[in-house]
Scaffold this motif. Structure first.
Motif, PDB file in Angstrom:
ATOM      1  N   GLN A  39     -14.189 -20.507 -30.133  1.00 29.39           N
ATOM      2  CA  GLN A  39     -14.357 -21.659 -30.883  1.00 29.39           C
ATOM      3  C   GLN A  39     -14.699 -22.815 -29.690  1.00 29.39           C
ATOM      4  OE1 GLN A  39     -10.678 -23.072 -32.785  1.00 29.39           O
ATOM      5  NE2 GLN A  39     -11.792 -24.451 -34.158  1.00 29.39           N
ATOM      6  N   LYS A  43     -16.512 -27.209 -33.488  1.00 26.89           N
ATOM      7  CA  LYS A  43     -17.096 -26.255 -34.323  1.00 26.89           C
ATOM      8  C   LYS A  43     -15.901 -25.103 -34.727  1.00 26.89           C
ATOM      9  CE  LYS A  43     -21.594 -26.149 -32.006  1.00 26.89           C
ATOM     10  NZ  LYS A  43     -22.712 -25.246 -31.350  1.00 26.89           N
ATOM     11  N   GLU A  44     -16.271 -24.519 -35.817  1.00 25.21           N
ATOM     12  CA  GLU A  44     -15.324 -23.595 -36.339  1.00 25.21           C
ATOM     13  C   GLU A  44     -15.293 -22.452 -35.540  1.00 25.21           C
ATOM     14  OE1 GLU A  44     -15.645 -24.627 -41.083  1.00 25.21           O
ATOM     15  OE2 GLU A  44     -16.274 -22.550 -40.555  1.00 25.21           O
ATOM     16  N   ARG A  45     -14.072 -21.648 -35.325  1.00 29.61           N
ATOM     17  CA  ARG A  45     -13.830 -20.450 -34.938  1.00 29.61           C
ATOM     18  C   ARG A  45     -14.792 -19.313 -35.326  1.00 29.61           C
ATOM     19  NH1 ARG A  45      -7.987 -18.380 -33.553  1.00 29.61           N
ATOM     20  NH2 ARG A  45      -7.984 -20.752 -32.996  1.00 29.61           N
TER      21      ARG A  45
END
Length: 115
Positions: A39, A43-45
């Motif tokens: 991650q 930002k998204e994982r």
């Protein structure tokens, strides 16, 4: 319960390498799948790489050919060898597995790629 502990992160220059480790509190042979996620800030994982109990692997397109996932069942440890690191690889890297339907995560290890 499963405890996962990551290690091996740090600061590395572009083009450099790091090897991450994920030590499990139980036999990793009992896990169907183990994976590495990352991650980045804001930002998204995302999934980086995963390995099934049979040893099959899959990788995110962005790391194919550069990263390699592996495991040592005798040490109950999973690894992520990261080569040709780039600034866009900068992120917190997390180890994951699912055991009896429950997702387990480590606390993460930070990888920073910068000159």
């Amino acid at each position: 319960q499963v405890e996962l502990v990551e290690s091996g992160g740090g600061l590395v220059q572009p083009g450099g390498s790091l090897r991450l480790s994920c030590a499990a509190s139980r036999s990793i042979s009992s896990f169907n799948t183990m994976g590495w996620y990352r991650q980045a800030p804001g930002k998204e994982r995302e999934l980086v790489a995963a390995m099934s109990g049979s040893g099959s692997t899959n990788y995110a397109d962005s790391v194919k050919g550069r990263f390699t996932i592996s495991r040592d069942s005798a040490k109950n440890t999973m690894y992520l060898q990261m080569n040709s690191l780039q600034p866009e690889d900068t992120a917190a890297y997390y180890c994951n597995t699912k055991w009896f339907g429950v997702d387990y995560w480590g606390k993460g290890t930070l990888v920073t790629v910068s000159s």
